[in-house]
Design an enzyme around this catalytic site. Structure first.
Site, PDB file in Angstrom:
ATOM      1  N   GLU A 194      43.707  59.915  39.438  1.00  0.00           N
ATOM      2  CA  GLU A 194      42.705  60.946  39.203  1.00  0.00           C
ATOM      3  C   GLU A 194      43.331  62.275  38.795  1.00  0.00           C
ATOM      4  OE1 GLU A 194      41.472  63.328  43.097  1.00  0.00           O
ATOM      5  OE2 GLU A 194      40.838  61.241  43.195  1.00  0.00           O
TER       6      GLU A 194
ATOM      7  N   GLU B 117      25.456  46.781  35.194  1.00  0.00           N
ATOM      8  CA  GLU B 117      24.162  46.228  35.574  1.00  0.00           C
ATOM      9  C   GLU B 117      23.106  46.375  34.480  1.00  0.00           C
ATOM     10  OE1 GLU B 117      23.203  48.050  39.320  1.00  0.00           O
ATOM     11  OE2 GLU B 117      24.183  46.435  40.447  1.00  0.00           O
TER      12      GLU B 117
END
EC number: 4.2.1.126
Length: 314
Positions: free
Chosen positions: A122, A91
């Protein structure tokens, strides 16, 4: 993740994994009662983030130093934490004209993990280390992990530190084990989740707030705003083009028609803003801006706009 026979699974030691006594009867509530419990817990998140303000500010200083010095800010995370990091990074391009060459994010499991779980990603510290293999001493690497223990994040932070990069951690566990590995640890104590261990809830909200605060503060200090107005918006669509014109109106008090005309001639918001504020032509505004580029060390005018206006008028 699998375990060998007789081997106990990993036990995460974090308040985010504790059972919340205030929501133990949530499954007996109607819709209104469930919503009331969730929103009452969420109401405490902003205060918990504010309590970590000093640590966020310290992380901002590292971010400003990295980007002003030609380095990068690199996020590394998994699951919800990593997805929020990707969102924050992408963004910044339309909002502040900051691309992935300056701020980027690595998500355990890669792009596929944005829309679906990637099993075991992970738990791979080597993958985290590989993601930041090209960092340098000019960069800042920030790990995101609600529990503050994720192996992928550990691998990224250890590798980054070995390459001389500065490091940070954003977690929701006051006892985060990765905190000892970094220069600045932002540990937001959000407490037990509404649904035990569901860290996409309060912990995710807290991490989003921290990321918003961190990246916005860095951009302001780098001179990406004039007052509280965005002056580096990338007009990739009609809405954003209209936002620039509106910003020029708000900053100068001139009409939309005049602001639009000056923007069309200047071709960028900064030049148009100086033209309108100083009442000068495009060439003069550009010269003034060239002499007063953005600089976080310039007190009270990091964007250089105020200084450029004064210079253009003289």
């Amino acid at each position: 993740m699998t375990t060998e026979p007789n081997e106990l699974p990993v036990q995460v030691r974090s308040r985010t994994e504790d059972r919340n006594p205030r929501t133990e009867a949530i499954d007996t509530e109607d819709a209104a009662g469930i919503v009331r419990l969730i929103t009452s817990e969420d109401a405490a998140v902003a205060g918990a983030v504010a309590a970590a303000g000093d640590r966020i500010a310290a992380l901002v200083e590292l971010g400003v130093h990295a980007l002003a010095g030609g380095g990068r800010v690199i996020y590394a995370g998994s699951g919800t934490s990593g997805r929020l990091a990707v969102l924050d990074a992408v963004e910044l391009l339309p909002t502040y004209r900051v691309g992935e060459d300056q701020v980027t994010a690595f998500l355990a499991g890669g792009g596929e993990a944005m829309t679906r779980p990637v099993e075991g990603a992970e738990d791979d510290p080597a993958a985290g280390a590989c993601a930041v293999a090209d960092v340098t001493g000019a960069d800042l690497v920030i790990g995101l992990a609600a529990s503050g223990r994720t192996p992928y994040v550990r691998g990224a932070l250890v590798a980054a530190a070995e390459r001389g990069a500065r490091t940070g951690l954003i977690a929701c566990n006051p006892g985060a084990e990765l905190a000892t590995l970094v220069d600045v640890a932002v540990l937001v104590d959000t407490g037990p989740e509404v649904i035990t261990g569901s860290t996409r809830m309060k912990a995710g909200t807290a991490q989003k707030l921290v990321l918003n605060t961190f990246s916005t503060a860095v951009m302001v200090r780098l001179g990406k705003t004039y007052s509280n107005l965005m002056i580096d918006v990338l007009p990739t669509n009609e809405k954003l083009h209209g936002r620039i014109v509106r910003m020029l109106e708000q900053a100068t008090g001139r009409s939309a028609q005049e602001c639009g005309a000056v923007l069309a001639e200047a071709e960028d918001p900064r030049t148009a803003l100086v033209c309108l504020l100083a009442d000068v032509g495009v060439a003069q505004a550009r010269d003034a801006l060239a002499d007063n580029p953005p600089d976080p060390a310039r007190n009270e005018d990091p964007s250089g706009i105020r200084s450029a206006v004064i210079a253009a008028r003289t």
